[in-house]
Design a protein around this motif. Structure first.
Motif, PDB file in Angstrom:
ATOM      1  N   UNK A 158       2.895 -15.447  47.143  1.00 50.80           N
ATOM      2  CA  UNK A 158       3.915 -15.778  48.079  1.00 50.80           C
ATOM      3  C   UNK A 158       5.340 -15.378  47.829  1.00 50.80           C
ATOM      4  N   UNK A 159       6.175 -15.550  48.697  1.00 51.04           N
ATOM      5  CA  UNK A 159       7.404 -15.032  48.368  1.00 51.04           C
ATOM      6  C   UNK A 159       8.640 -16.070  48.371  1.00 51.04           C
ATOM      7  N   UNK A 160       8.406 -17.394  48.873  1.00 52.12           N
ATOM      8  CA  UNK A 160       9.156 -18.165  48.723  1.00 52.12           C
ATOM      9  C   UNK A 160       8.909 -19.552  48.192  1.00 52.12           C
ATOM     10  N   UNK A 161       9.695 -20.240  47.381  1.00 48.51           N
ATOM     11  CA  UNK A 161       9.203 -21.438  46.618  1.00 48.51           C
ATOM     12  C   UNK A 161      10.170 -22.144  46.002  1.00 48.51           C
ATOM     13  N   UNK A 162       9.725 -22.993  45.024  1.00 45.45           N
ATOM     14  CA  UNK A 162      10.579 -24.015  44.381  1.00 45.45           C
ATOM     15  C   UNK A 162       9.881 -24.015  42.968  1.00 45.45           C
ATOM     16  N   UNK A 163      10.678 -23.877  41.818  1.00 41.36           N
ATOM     17  CA  UNK A 163      10.365 -24.044  40.416  1.00 41.36           C
ATOM     18  C   UNK A 163      10.835 -25.349  39.934  1.00 41.36           C
ATOM     19  N   UNK A 164      10.083 -26.118  39.508  1.00 47.83           N
ATOM     20  CA  UNK A 164      10.622 -27.542  38.987  1.00 47.83           C
ATOM     21  C   UNK A 164      10.517 -27.581  37.473  1.00 47.83           C
ATOM     22  N   UNK A 165      11.743 -27.842  36.630  1.00 51.34           N
ATOM     23  CA  UNK A 165      11.746 -27.794  35.349  1.00 51.34           C
ATOM     24  C   UNK A 165      11.752 -29.395  35.066  1.00 51.34           C
ATOM     25  N   UNK A 166      10.921 -29.965  33.901  1.00 53.52           N
ATOM     26  CA  UNK A 166      11.298 -31.172  33.521  1.00 53.52           C
ATOM     27  C   UNK A 166      11.211 -31.376  32.112  1.00 53.52           C
ATOM     28  N   UNK A 167      11.797 -31.925  31.417  1.00 48.08           N
ATOM     29  CA  UNK A 167      12.102 -32.007  29.997  1.00 48.08           C
ATOM     30  C   UNK A 167      12.238 -33.551  29.669  1.00 48.08           C
ATOM     31  N   UNK A 168      11.363 -33.785  28.677  1.00 47.64           N
ATOM     32  CA  UNK A 168      11.223 -35.098  28.130  1.00 47.64           C
ATOM     33  C   UNK A 168      12.235 -35.864  27.136  1.00 47.64           C
ATOM     34  N   UNK A 169      12.612 -37.062  27.444  1.00 46.77           N
ATOM     35  CA  UNK A 169      13.595 -37.558  26.463  1.00 46.77           C
ATOM     36  C   UNK A 169      12.830 -38.915  25.673  1.00 46.77           C
ATOM     37  N   UNK A 170      12.445 -38.561  24.509  1.00 46.27           N
ATOM     38  CA  UNK A 170      11.920 -39.745  23.757  1.00 46.27           C
ATOM     39  C   UNK A 170      12.570 -41.043  23.761  1.00 46.27           C
ATOM     40  N   UNK A 171      13.949 -40.540  23.563  1.00 48.31           N
ATOM     41  CA  UNK A 171      15.066 -41.886  23.486  1.00 48.31           C
ATOM     42  C   UNK A 171      16.331 -41.540  23.702  1.00 48.31           C
ATOM     43  N   UNK A 172      17.284 -42.294  24.019  1.00 50.36           N
ATOM     44  CA  UNK A 172      18.674 -42.112  24.176  1.00 50.36           C
ATOM     45  C   UNK A 172      19.446 -40.676  23.576  1.00 50.36           C
ATOM     46  N   UNK A 173      18.982 -40.553  22.186  1.00 54.77           N
ATOM     47  CA  UNK A 173      19.454 -39.792  21.258  1.00 54.77           C
ATOM     48  C   UNK A 173      19.137 -38.426  21.761  1.00 54.77           C
ATOM     49  N   UNK A 174      18.227 -38.065  22.534  1.00 52.34           N
ATOM     50  CA  UNK A 174      17.930 -36.697  22.952  1.00 52.34           C
ATOM     51  C   UNK A 174      18.780 -36.602  24.352  1.00 52.34           C
TER      52      UNK A 174
END
Length: 190
Positions: A158-174
């Motif tokens: 396909x030519x059109x789309x969306x890439x979604x990136x997620x990152x995990x924060x184990x606690x507020x210090x991250x």
């Protein structure tokens, strides 16, 4: 005589209830048909188009202008999305630095998930993804650019789309490290 009146009254009541049910169902169907355009314009593609151009990474878990673009996101994750159109080139998504966990998912314009990967997919756990069509993959294989030597290739039909990136924060210090991860991330056509 009384039993005939009772039967007639019962049939009248049943016919009235059936007619009322059919009219009510017709009204509900008409209302739904009239509401479909407003709901279809508010899908993820439309919401992202309202706030950013193609090939622009946009935070979807938070917004300076108000509530998150996409509701119901997990508070332990920070998220960003990028709309793309492969008609004019191939998409290169990168983010420098290490975070405890990241995942990337590619969706078509309609919202169907086509591919997902995590930090375990690439070398050294870095986010370096190339999204391209099968035709573009043939050209890239013929002469692999040096900048793609460590990239994970996602060949999609396909030519059109969306890439979604997620990152995990184990606690507020991250949080600061994750904010930096998204601030320095890129989503560009090459």
């Amino acid at each position: 005589m009384r039993s005939q009146l009772k039967k007639r009254s019962l049939w009248k009541g049943l016919a009235y209830a059936l007619l009322l049910g059919l009219v009510g169902a017709g009204i509900v169907h008409i209302v739904i048909l009239l509401l479909i355009p407003s709901f279809s314009e508010r899908n993820a593609w439309g919401r992202l188009a309202d706030v950013a151009d193609l090939e622009t990474m946009v935070r979807i878990d938070t917004s300076a202008a108000g509530p998150p673009l996409i509701s119901g996101t997990d508070p332990a994750f920070l998220s960003a999305a990028c709309r793309f159109d492969l008609s004019d080139g191939i998409l290169h998504v990168q983010a420098p630095g290490h975070v405890p966990f990241w995942s990337a998912s590619v969706y078509d314009r309609g919202g169907s998930n086509l591919f997902s990967l995590t930090d375990r997919s690439g070398p050294a756990g870095l986010l370096d993804v190339v999204v391209l069509t099968p035709e573009q993959m043939i050209d890239v294989r013929a002469d692999l650019p040096q900048e793609f030597s460590q990239s994970v290739f996602l060949e999609l039909p396909m030519s059109e789309g969306i890439i979604v990136v997620r990152a995990f924060a184990p606690d507020a210090s991250w949080r600061p490290a994750l904010e930096d991860f998204f601030r320095r991330s890129s989503c560009k056509l090459v």
